[in-house]
Design an enzyme around this catalytic site. Structure first.
Site, PDB file in Angstrom:
ATOM      1  N   VAL A  93      10.016   2.234  -0.614  1.00  0.00           N
ATOM      2  CA  VAL A  93      11.280   2.654   0.013  1.00  0.00           C
ATOM      3  C   VAL A  93      12.106   1.425   0.390  1.00  0.00           C
ATOM      4  CG1 VAL A  93      10.253   4.788   0.905  1.00  0.00           C
ATOM      5  CG2 VAL A  93      10.203   2.730   2.321  1.00  0.00           C
ATOM      6  N   HIS A 130       9.851   8.394  -2.962  1.00  0.00           N
ATOM      7  CA  HIS A 130       9.637   8.573  -1.527  1.00  0.00           C
ATOM      8  C   HIS A 130      10.863   8.205  -0.696  1.00  0.00           C
ATOM      9  CE1 HIS A 130       5.048   8.059  -2.368  1.00  0.00           C
ATOM     10  NE2 HIS A 130       5.501   9.254  -2.700  1.00  0.00           N
ATOM     11  N   CYS A 186      20.562  13.611   8.220  1.00  0.00           N
ATOM     12  CA  CYS A 186      20.391  14.560   9.336  1.00  0.00           C
ATOM     13  C   CYS A 186      19.119  15.371   9.100  1.00  0.00           C
ATOM     14  CB  CYS A 186      21.599  15.510   9.394  1.00  0.00           C
ATOM     15  SG  CYS A 186      21.317  16.924  10.489  1.00  0.00           S
ATOM     16  N   CYS A 223      20.513  19.382   8.571  1.00  0.00           N
ATOM     17  CA  CYS A 223      21.268  19.839   7.388  1.00  0.00           C
ATOM     18  C   CYS A 223      21.115  18.867   6.217  1.00  0.00           C
ATOM     19  CB  CYS A 223      22.750  20.003   7.751  1.00  0.00           C
ATOM     20  SG  CYS A 223      23.569  18.435   8.125  1.00  0.00           S
ATOM     21  N   GLY A 277       0.510  -2.303  -8.517  1.00  0.00           N
ATOM     22  CA  GLY A 277       0.527  -2.491  -7.065  1.00  0.00           C
ATOM     23  C   GLY A 277       0.434  -1.217  -6.264  1.00  0.00           C
ATOM     24  N   ASN A 322      -3.449  -4.906 -10.372  1.00  0.00           N
ATOM     25  CA  ASN A 322      -3.804  -4.778  -8.959  1.00  0.00           C
ATOM     26  C   ASN A 322      -4.939  -5.763  -8.681  1.00  0.00           C
ATOM     27  OD1 ASN A 322      -4.779  -3.856  -6.412  1.00  0.00           O
ATOM     28  ND2 ASN A 322      -3.946  -1.819  -6.844  1.00  0.00           N
ATOM     29  N   PRO A 323      -4.871  -6.524  -7.554  1.00  0.00           N
ATOM     30  CA  PRO A 323      -5.987  -7.457  -7.295  1.00  0.00           C
ATOM     31  C   PRO A 323      -7.323  -6.737  -7.051  1.00  0.00           C
ATOM     32  CG  PRO A 323      -4.131  -7.860  -5.795  1.00  0.00           C
ATOM     33  CD  PRO A 323      -3.838  -6.606  -6.533  1.00  0.00           C
ATOM     34  N   GLU A 324      -7.202  -5.475  -6.600  1.00  0.00           N
ATOM     35  CA  GLU A 324      -8.418  -4.693  -6.297  1.00  0.00           C
ATOM     36  C   GLU A 324      -8.580  -3.535  -7.289  1.00  0.00           C
ATOM     37  OE1 GLU A 324      -8.745  -6.979  -2.930  1.00  0.00           O
ATOM     38  OE2 GLU A 324     -10.156  -5.390  -3.473  1.00  0.00           O
TER      39      GLU A 324
HETATM   40  C1  BV8 Z   1       3.778  16.478  -0.897  1.00  0.00           C
HETATM   41  C2  BV8 Z   1       7.452   7.120   2.575  1.00  0.00           C
HETATM   42  C3  BV8 Z   1       3.942  18.846  -1.064  1.00  0.00           C
HETATM   43  C4  BV8 Z   1       7.438   7.008   4.064  1.00  0.00           C
HETATM   44  C5  BV8 Z   1       5.201   7.711   1.831  1.00  0.00           C
HETATM   45  C6  BV8 Z   1      -2.232  16.748  -3.567  1.00  0.00           C
HETATM   46  C7  BV8 Z   1      -0.983  17.198  -4.016  1.00  0.00           C
HETATM   47  C8  BV8 Z   1       0.133  17.105  -3.201  1.00  0.00           C
HETATM   48  C9  BV8 Z   1       0.037  16.535  -1.909  1.00  0.00           C
HETATM   49  C10 BV8 Z   1      -1.210  16.102  -1.466  1.00  0.00           C
HETATM   50  C11 BV8 Z   1      -2.320  16.198  -2.283  1.00  0.00           C
HETATM   51  N1  BV8 Z   1      -3.370  15.700  -1.589  1.00  0.00           N
HETATM   52  C12 BV8 Z   1      -2.939  15.256  -0.378  1.00  0.00           C
HETATM   53  C13 BV8 Z   1      -1.644  15.524  -0.270  1.00  0.00           C
HETATM   54  C14 BV8 Z   1      -0.843  15.224   0.898  1.00  0.00           C
HETATM   55  C15 BV8 Z   1      -0.235  13.824   0.846  1.00  0.00           C
HETATM   56  C16 BV8 Z   1      -1.167  12.777   0.311  1.00  0.00           C
HETATM   57  O1  BV8 Z   1      -1.104  12.405  -0.861  1.00  0.00           O
HETATM   58  N2  BV8 Z   1      -1.999  12.238   1.178  1.00  0.00           N
HETATM   59  C17 BV8 Z   1      -2.902  11.179   0.774  1.00  0.00           C
HETATM   60  C18 BV8 Z   1      -2.942  10.098   1.853  1.00  0.00           C
HETATM   61  C19 BV8 Z   1      -4.245  11.790   0.488  1.00  0.00           C
HETATM   62  N3  BV8 Z   1       0.967  13.870   0.041  1.00  0.00           N
HETATM   63  C20 BV8 Z   1       2.097  14.279   0.634  1.00  0.00           C
HETATM   64  O2  BV8 Z   1       2.159  14.695   1.767  1.00  0.00           O
HETATM   65  C21 BV8 Z   1       3.358  14.192  -0.211  1.00  0.00           C
HETATM   66  N4  BV8 Z   1       4.054  15.457  -0.076  1.00  0.00           N
HETATM   67  O3  BV8 Z   1       3.017  16.403  -1.797  1.00  0.00           O
HETATM   68  O4  BV8 Z   1       4.465  17.655  -0.527  1.00  0.00           O
HETATM   69  C22 BV8 Z   1       2.879  19.257  -0.095  1.00  0.00           C
HETATM   70  C23 BV8 Z   1       3.250  19.486   1.223  1.00  0.00           C
HETATM   71  C24 BV8 Z   1       2.232  19.888   2.121  1.00  0.00           C
HETATM   72  C25 BV8 Z   1       0.908  20.001   1.701  1.00  0.00           C
HETATM   73  C26 BV8 Z   1       0.564  19.721   0.356  1.00  0.00           C
HETATM   74  C27 BV8 Z   1       1.560  19.360  -0.542  1.00  0.00           C
HETATM   75  C28 BV8 Z   1       4.305  13.130   0.321  1.00  0.00           C
HETATM   76  C29 BV8 Z   1       3.736  11.759   0.117  1.00  0.00           C
HETATM   77  C30 BV8 Z   1       4.794  10.700   0.467  1.00  0.00           C
HETATM   78  C31 BV8 Z   1       4.458  10.072   1.792  1.00  0.00           C
HETATM   79  N5  BV8 Z   1       5.428   8.991   2.058  1.00  0.00           N
HETATM   80  N6  BV8 Z   1       6.121   6.779   2.051  1.00  0.00           N
HETATM   81  C32 BV8 Z   1       7.293   5.586   4.501  1.00  0.00           C
HETATM   82  O5  BV8 Z   1       7.232   4.657   3.658  1.00  0.00           O
HETATM   83  O6  BV8 Z   1       7.261   5.395   5.728  1.00  0.00           O
HETATM   84  S1  BV8 Z   1       3.711   7.283   1.197  1.00  0.00           S
HETATM   85  C33 BV8 Z   1       3.409   5.617   1.279  1.00  0.00           C
HETATM   86  O7  BV8 Z   1       2.214   5.469   0.504  1.00  0.00           O
HETATM   87  C34 BV8 Z   1       4.404   4.676   0.617  1.00  0.00           C
HETATM   88  O8  BV8 Z   1       5.444   5.292  -0.092  1.00  0.00           O
HETATM   89  C35 BV8 Z   1       3.503   3.909  -0.344  1.00  0.00           C
HETATM   90  O9  BV8 Z   1       4.170   3.354  -1.392  1.00  0.00           O
HETATM   91  C36 BV8 Z   1       2.659   5.028  -0.763  1.00  0.00           C
HETATM   92  C37 BV8 Z   1       1.489   4.807  -1.628  1.00  0.00           C
HETATM   93  O10 BV8 Z   1       0.771   3.723  -1.162  1.00  0.00           O
HETATM   94  P1  BV8 Z   1       0.762   2.405  -2.095  1.00  0.00           P
HETATM   95  O11 BV8 Z   1       2.164   2.135  -2.524  1.00  0.00           O
HETATM   96  O12 BV8 Z   1      -0.245   2.572  -3.146  1.00  0.00           O
HETATM   97  O13 BV8 Z   1       0.385   1.315  -1.052  1.00  0.00           O
HETATM   98  P2  BV8 Z   1      -1.086   0.936  -0.559  1.00  0.00           P
HETATM   99  O14 BV8 Z   1      -0.933   0.024   0.601  1.00  0.00           O
HETATM  100  O15 BV8 Z   1      -1.914   2.171  -0.447  1.00  0.00           O
HETATM  101  O16 BV8 Z   1      -1.690   0.111  -1.786  1.00  0.00           O
HETATM  102  C38 BV8 Z   1      -1.129  -1.127  -2.131  1.00  0.00           C
HETATM  103  C39 BV8 Z   1      -1.898  -1.594  -3.356  1.00  0.00           C
HETATM  104  O17 BV8 Z   1      -1.324  -2.828  -3.784  1.00  0.00           O
HETATM  105  C40 BV8 Z   1      -3.365  -1.859  -3.073  1.00  0.00           C
HETATM  106  O18 BV8 Z   1      -4.142  -1.246  -4.085  1.00  0.00           O
HETATM  107  C41 BV8 Z   1      -3.476  -3.400  -3.161  1.00  0.00           C
HETATM  108  O19 BV8 Z   1      -4.715  -3.790  -3.726  1.00  0.00           O
HETATM  109  C42 BV8 Z   1      -2.354  -3.721  -4.091  1.00  0.00           C
HETATM  110  N7  BV8 Z   1      -1.786  -5.066  -3.937  1.00  0.00           N
HETATM  111  C43 BV8 Z   1      -1.777  -5.864  -2.834  1.00  0.00           C
HETATM  112  N8  BV8 Z   1      -1.128  -7.009  -3.117  1.00  0.00           N
HETATM  113  C44 BV8 Z   1      -0.725  -6.926  -4.424  1.00  0.00           C
HETATM  114  C45 BV8 Z   1      -1.136  -5.695  -4.945  1.00  0.00           C
HETATM  115  N9  BV8 Z   1      -0.888  -5.315  -6.203  1.00  0.00           N
HETATM  116  C46 BV8 Z   1      -0.214  -6.178  -6.994  1.00  0.00           C
HETATM  117  N10 BV8 Z   1       0.222  -7.389  -6.561  1.00  0.00           N
HETATM  118  C47 BV8 Z   1      -0.017  -7.789  -5.299  1.00  0.00           C
HETATM  119  N11 BV8 Z   1       0.428  -8.997  -4.886  1.00  0.00           N
HETATM  120 ZN    ZN Z   2      23.370  17.978  10.234  1.00  0.00          ZN
END
Ligand code: BV8
Ligand code: ZN
Length: 256
Positions: free
Chosen positions: A102, A118, A126, A129, A185, A211-213
């Site tokens: 984001v 995202h 808002c 609305c 990433g 990805n490093p991991e």
């Molecule tokens: C939804 C915005 C319908 C806000 C974010 C199955 C189907 C549907 C939904 C679900 C499901 N199972 C579970 C769910 C619910 C949930 C979900 O997925 N939960 C997870 C935790 C299990 N999903 C939702 O709620 C989604 N909504 O599907 O609606 C619905 C509704 C109700 C019930 C069911 C379905 C909405 C998800 C969006 C949430 N919003 N962000 C904000 O930013 O504040 S998510 C947030 O996580 C960020 O956007 C982020 O980008 C995203 C993913 O994380 P990553 O980007 O992968 O970041 P992370 O730190 O995890 O990893 C970084 C990686 O980089 C690591 O692997 C690391 O090794 C690597 N790295 C580090 N350094 C480097 C590198 N790689 C390369 N180079 C480097 N130098």
């Molecule tokens: Zn409004």
């Protein structure tokens, strides 16, 4: 690091390519990831902050967190990973960039068409609305309201919220049709974004992970680069763009 001839061949053949990025792409720009040990969520649980419940329970805390992140992002510069993806968009005739981030850094690096699954932390809306409210100054102690009475919130997708319909539908369609899919990433833990690499793979795409991991996706990838995207992407692109000197391009970069 070694790059397979297959990946170079696909990039040179200008095949339909999709790149999915996560917070790791911005790590080298100084933007903390979500799940790393210095991550944004190391102190808080995501549901504590990135959810409508959290906002209803404690809008001041949620806005303070977003304003802090805006400040960090405002001081960040795109890195070589963002810049390489912008170059790929210019050179490849069928390239789609899908991001979970984001932070707006892809646009600042020059990427024109960015599918933001995202939302975008620079934008407000808002909560009632949905009207855009970007110019509104936010004071966490006195959160402004829309003319309809709704409180202003960040224009990002919280847990439990649906992703923007058009963004998700387009991302799925491009993943289904892709011949090359780059997962860069991301921990591949957040759905439905985490479905995209497997949708591509199941439809015949060559799946590459940077990805490093290792992640849950690693076992399914055709090619894995364990390293930083800001270092690896420029090398892959440089090798792919080198004219093949003696028949075959030098696919072996200096052994890292
Ligand atoms: C939804 C915005 C319908 C806000 C974010 C199955 C189907 C549907 C939904 C679900 C499901 N199972 C579970 C769910 C619910 C949930 C979900 O997925 N939960 C997870 C935790 C299990 N999903 C939702 O709620 C989604 N909504 O599907 O609606 C619905 C509704 C109700 C019930 C069911 C379905 C909405 C998800 C969006 C949430 N919003 N962000 C904000 O930013 O504040 S998510 C947030 O996580 C960020 O956007 C982020 O980008 C995203 C993913 O994380 P990553 O980007 O992968 O970041 P992370 O730190 O995890 O990893 C970084 C990686 O980089 C690591 O692997 C690391 O090794 C690597 N790295 C580090 N350094 C480097 C590198 N790689 C390369 N180079 C480097 N130098
Ligand atoms: Zn409004």
């Amino acid at each position: 690091m070694s790059i397979t001839a297959k990946l170079i061949e696909l990039l040179r053949a200008n095949v339909r390519t999709v790149a999915l990025t996560g917070a790791g792409v911005s790590a080298e720009s100084g933007v903390p990831t979500f799940r790393g040990n210095d991550g944004l969520w190391s102190k808080f649980d995501p549901t504590e902050l990135a959810s409508m419940n959290a906002f209803m329970r404690n809008p001041k805390l949620v806005w303070e967190w977003y304003l802090y992140r805006r400040d960090v992002i405002g001081k960040a510069e795109p890195n070589m990973g963002h810049e390489t993806l912008a170059k790929m968009e210019q050179h490849l005739s069928d390239f789609t960039l899908v991001t979970q981030n984001v932070d707006n850094l892809h646009r600042r690096a020059g990427s024109q068409n960015v599918i933001e699954l995202h939302g975008n932390i620079q934008r407000n809306k808002c909560r009632q609305c949905g009207s855009p409210m970007d110019q509104v100054e936010i004071d966490p102690d006195n959160i402004p309201r829309c003319s309809c009475g709704g409180q202003i919130r960040p224009d990002v997708v919280w847990f439990g919220e649906l992703l923007p319909e058009e963004a998700l539908v387009t991302a799925i369609k491009m993943a289904e049709k892709s011949a090359l899919f780059l997962s860069i990433g991301t921990s591949a833990l957040v759905y439905p974004a985490a479905d995209l690499p497997l949708i591509a793979k199941n439809n015949g795409a060559y799946l590459v992970e940077i990805n490093p991991e290792p992640t849950g996706l690693t076992p399914y990838a055709d090619e894995v680069f364990h390293g930083k995207s800001g270092e690896i992407l420029p090398i892959i692109w440089q090798v792919a763009m080198e004219e093949a000197s003696s028949g075959e391009a030098s696919l072996k970069t200096n052994e890292a």
